[in-house]
Design an enzyme around this catalytic site. Structure first.
Site, PDB file in Angstrom:
ATOM      1  CB  CYS A   6     -46.807  18.978  -0.681  1.00 21.66           C
ATOM      2  SG  CYS A   6     -45.463  20.612  -1.459  1.00 21.66           S
TER       3      CYS A   6
ATOM      4  CB  CYS B  57     -43.850  25.146   4.296  1.00 24.71           C
ATOM      5  SG  CYS B  57     -43.822  23.525   4.829  1.00 24.71           S
TER       6      CYS B  57
ATOM      7  N   GLY C 168     -46.674  24.050   6.014  1.00 27.55           N
ATOM      8  CA  GLY C 168     -46.615  24.889   7.322  1.00 27.55           C
ATOM      9  C   GLY C 168     -47.380  26.041   7.596  1.00 27.55           C
TER      10      GLY C 168
ATOM     11  CD  GLU D  34     -40.477  22.397   3.223  1.00 27.96           C
ATOM     12  OE1 GLU D  34     -41.292  20.866   2.418  1.00 27.96           O
ATOM     13  OE2 GLU D  34     -41.149  23.442   2.485  1.00 27.96           O
TER      14      GLU D  34
ATOM     15  CG  HIS E  64     -46.002  21.108  10.208  1.00 20.32           C
ATOM     16  ND1 HIS E  64     -45.306  21.749   9.326  1.00 20.32           N
ATOM     17  CD2 HIS E  64     -47.109  20.107   8.492  1.00 20.32           C
ATOM     18  CE1 HIS E  64     -45.479  21.749   7.954  1.00 20.32           C
ATOM     19  NE2 HIS E  64     -46.343  21.001   7.803  1.00 20.32           N
TER      20      HIS E  64
HETATM   21  N1  LIG Z   1     -41.289  18.995   3.097  1.00 19.40           N
HETATM   22  C1  LIG Z   1     -42.487  18.372   4.003  1.00 19.40           C
HETATM   23  C2  LIG Z   1     -43.224  18.148   2.622  1.00 19.40           C
HETATM   24  C3  LIG Z   1     -43.453  19.058   1.419  1.00 19.40           C
HETATM   25  C4  LIG Z   1     -44.112  20.327   2.311  1.00 19.40           C
HETATM   26  C5  LIG Z   1     -44.208  21.178   1.957  1.00 19.40           C
HETATM   27  N2  LIG Z   1     -43.849  22.177   0.568  1.00 19.40           N
HETATM   28  C6  LIG Z   1     -45.673  22.398   1.548  1.00 19.40           C
HETATM   29  O1  LIG Z   1     -45.565  23.284   0.590  1.00 19.40           O
HETATM   30  O2  LIG Z   1     -46.546  22.178   1.973  1.00 19.40           O
HETATM   31  C7  LIG Z   1     -42.791  17.038   4.441  1.00 19.40           C
HETATM   32  O3  LIG Z   1     -41.774  15.965   4.590  1.00 19.40           O
HETATM   33  O4  LIG Z   1     -44.314  16.513   5.002  1.00 19.40           O
END
Ligand SMILES: N[C@H](CCC[C@H](N)C(=O)O)C(=O)O
Length: 262
Positions: free
Chosen positions: A73, A206, A209, A197, A149
């Site tokens: 994250c 994100c 992301g 997400e 991703h």
């Molecule tokens: N939803 C993401 C985790 C949080 C990523 C995001 N909040 C960031 O800042 O990278 C996943 O399931 O891989």
């Protein structure tokens, strides 16, 4: 048992952070979902649990709002570095390094992976681009930056119903671990991004992301590194050259400290 938590966000992507380095804490899927619930809990996109590490200054575990534990994250990593002063962080997605520069935090994630089985996909397939489409989104790049991703480039972001299309793409059987869905446009040498997400839905930003989308845009020669990624909650500066880890730099905001009865 009362435990202190910190409420923080990275460009509006918000977190509840529990520091269990001194006193262990077991987080079940159900407890993570409860804490993340914006009506019955504290409310956050991800719950972050800090634990001792033998490999780094600390270990960071990440639980999405749906309770699923995941590997990485980006926005939370900046918050944890800002909160703790840690320089190295162990995650299931790899060993990360970071440092605070004034009111911003810079993080070096991992070298991205592109092979179908590293994303992972359910069967061998090209990933740049994938020969697949979902309604008016097609031929995405699939990239793993510690977490998985998918990156679509479109002419006009406002033409895309990301909240309508997101869940079906996130849970498509071609993604055995589900996937984060990024839809981006290129505007004046910068990237505009919206991310649906995995396990949390549409967030205001994100971090991973932004990294995956910048990498995809650099690979496609749509932009050059470093590149600014603009999201609803703010912007990140992303740097990457092939064969190197990806780096991001941006804000981390402490909102309040509270107590929660676990
Ligand atoms: N939803 C993401 C985790 C949080 C990523 C995001 N909040 C960031 O800042 O990278 C996943 O399931 O891989």
């Amino acid at each position: 048992m009362l435990r202190q938590f910190h409420k923080m966000h990275g460009l509006g992507n918000d977190f509840v952070i529990l520091d269990a380095r001194a006193e262990p804490l077991e987080i079940t899927e159900g407890l993570a979902r409860h804490i993340a619930d914006r009506r019955d809990g504290v409310g956050c996109d991800q719950l972050i649990l800090l634990e001792p590490s033998t490999l780094a200054d600390l270990r960071m575990r990440i639980f999405n709002a749906d309770g699923s534990e995941v590997q990485s994250c980006g926005n939370a990593t900046r918050c944890v570095i800002s909160l703790t002063g840690a320089a190295t962080i162990e995650t299931a997605g790899g060993l990360l390094e970071g440092a605070t520069h004034g009111d911003e935090v810079e993080v070096t994630l991992i070298e991205p992976r592109f092979d179908w089985d590293a994303i992972p996909l359910a069967y061998p397939m090209p990933t740049n681009p994938m020969p697949m489409g979902w309604e008016n989104l097609d031929r995405p790049q699939a990239i793993n930056v510690g977490n998985p991703h998918l990156v679509f480039f479109v002419e006009d972001l406002d033409d895309i119903d990301i909240e309508g299309l997101g869940p079906g793409i996130e849970t498509d059987p071609v993604f055995p671990e589900r996937i984060n869905v990024n839809v981006a446009s290129i505007e004046g040498g910068a990237i505009r991004l919206r991310t649906f997400e995995r396990g949390a839905g549409l967030t205001r930003a994100c971090g991973t992301g932004a990294c995956a989308t910048a990498i995809a845009a650099i690979r496609a020669r749509l932009v050059t590194s470093p590149v600014t990624v603009h999201m609803a909650g703010g912007s990140l500066a992303i740097s990457w050259v092939p064969g190197q880890p990806v780096r991001m730099r941006g804000a981390a905001t402490h909102v309040f400290k509270g107590m929660i009865d676990l």
